[in-house]
Scaffold this active site. Structure first.
Site, PDB file in Angstrom:
ATOM      1  N   LYS A  78      33.186  46.014  27.643  1.00  7.16           N
ATOM      2  CA  LYS A  78      33.075  44.926  26.901  1.00  7.16           C
ATOM      3  C   LYS A  78      31.802  44.224  27.080  1.00  7.16           C
ATOM      4  CE  LYS A  78      37.778  44.311  25.267  1.00  7.16           C
ATOM      5  NZ  LYS A  78      38.880  43.409  25.095  1.00  7.16           N
ATOM      6  N   ARG A 122      43.881  53.135  23.863  1.00  7.52           N
ATOM      7  CA  ARG A 122      42.994  52.281  23.209  1.00  7.52           C
ATOM      8  C   ARG A 122      42.185  53.141  22.191  1.00  7.52           C
ATOM      9  NH1 ARG A 122      37.678  49.505  24.428  1.00  7.52           N
ATOM     10  NH2 ARG A 122      37.582  47.448  23.665  1.00  7.52           N
ATOM     11  N   SER A 162      46.432  39.080  26.483  1.00  7.03           N
ATOM     12  CA  SER A 162      45.222  38.819  27.351  1.00  7.03           C
ATOM     13  C   SER A 162      44.959  37.131  27.260  1.00  7.03           C
ATOM     14  CB  SER A 162      43.811  39.217  26.489  1.00  7.03           C
ATOM     15  OG  SER A 162      43.909  40.856  26.782  1.00  7.03           O
TER      16      SER A 162
END
Length: 215
Positions: A140, A42, A111
């Site tokens: 997040k 990521r 997701s």
């Protein structure tokens, strides 16, 4: 590379913010030694060329451990680097189109936060569903949590495996017993630890305890 629900037992998602002077390559190798079964690279801040270079470097490491490498969001980086798959969110494009772009042999993760989203992703060619956040997470800040009951409902609504993500650690993972997921995806529970290898060993044992006895 072969993919099954066991591939999702301990799914590591990289995050440079926890390195504290170490290199990402060092920490990735440590968690792989500890038993990580899937690695997602990521790189939200990297430009394309840097992301591809990092993916190529990671491929050399993950290949030694026969662990698939997943790219976060970027199909172009997957195709340029030859990584094993890509994971997309609900706002990252149509899963059926991405499946056609990457072909049948690459891993596609999507997701989902609802049964409807999970079923749609399955129909569009996803290999697995990522569901969360199951706990509060610093990765997040705006992520809303979902209940264990909904996680189980989503897992039971599709034929493909489901991995839980979001704030999971050795302290709370056992709260997910009975949720029918195939494994857990973690960030800080590995990369924020002083000994990432030992953390991976502990989390893998706990994930197996839940998933292999929760059928």
């Amino acid at each position: 590379m072969n993919f099954s629900k066991e591939t999702l037992r301990l799914y590591a998602v990289t995050d440079r913010s926890w390195l504290c002077g170490r290199t990402l390559e060092h920490d990735v190798e440590e968690v792989l030694k500890g038993g990580v079964t899937l690695l997602q690279l990521r790189e939200k801040q990297a430009d394309t060329a840097s992301f591809v270079r990092e993916a190529l470097a990671m491929r050399q490491i993950t290949a030694r451990y026969q662990v698939p490498l997943i790219i976060n969001d970027r199909v172009d980086v997957l195709l340029e680097s030859g990584a094993d798959g890509v994971h997309i969110g609900q706002g990252d494009g149509d899963a059926s189109l991405i499946r056609r772009q990457i072909g049948p042999d690459k891993i596609l993760g999507v997701s989902a936060r609802t049964v409807e989203q999970a079923r749609a992703a399955e129909k569009q060619g996803a290999d697995y569903i990522g569901v969360g956040a199951v706990f509060g997470t610093s990765t997040k800040a705006d992520a809303q949590t979902i209940s264990p009951a909904l996680l189980r409902q989503i897992a039971e609504s599709v034929q493909i495996p489901v991995v839980a993500i979001g704030g999971i650690s050795a302290r709370n993972i056992l709260l997910l017993k009975g949720c029918k997921m195939a494994g857990v995806a973690v960030v800080s529970a590995l990369f924020a630890q002083k000994d990432p290898q030992a953390a991976a060993k502990d989390l893998l044992a706990l994930s197996r305890e839940i998933c292999e006895n929760d059928k």
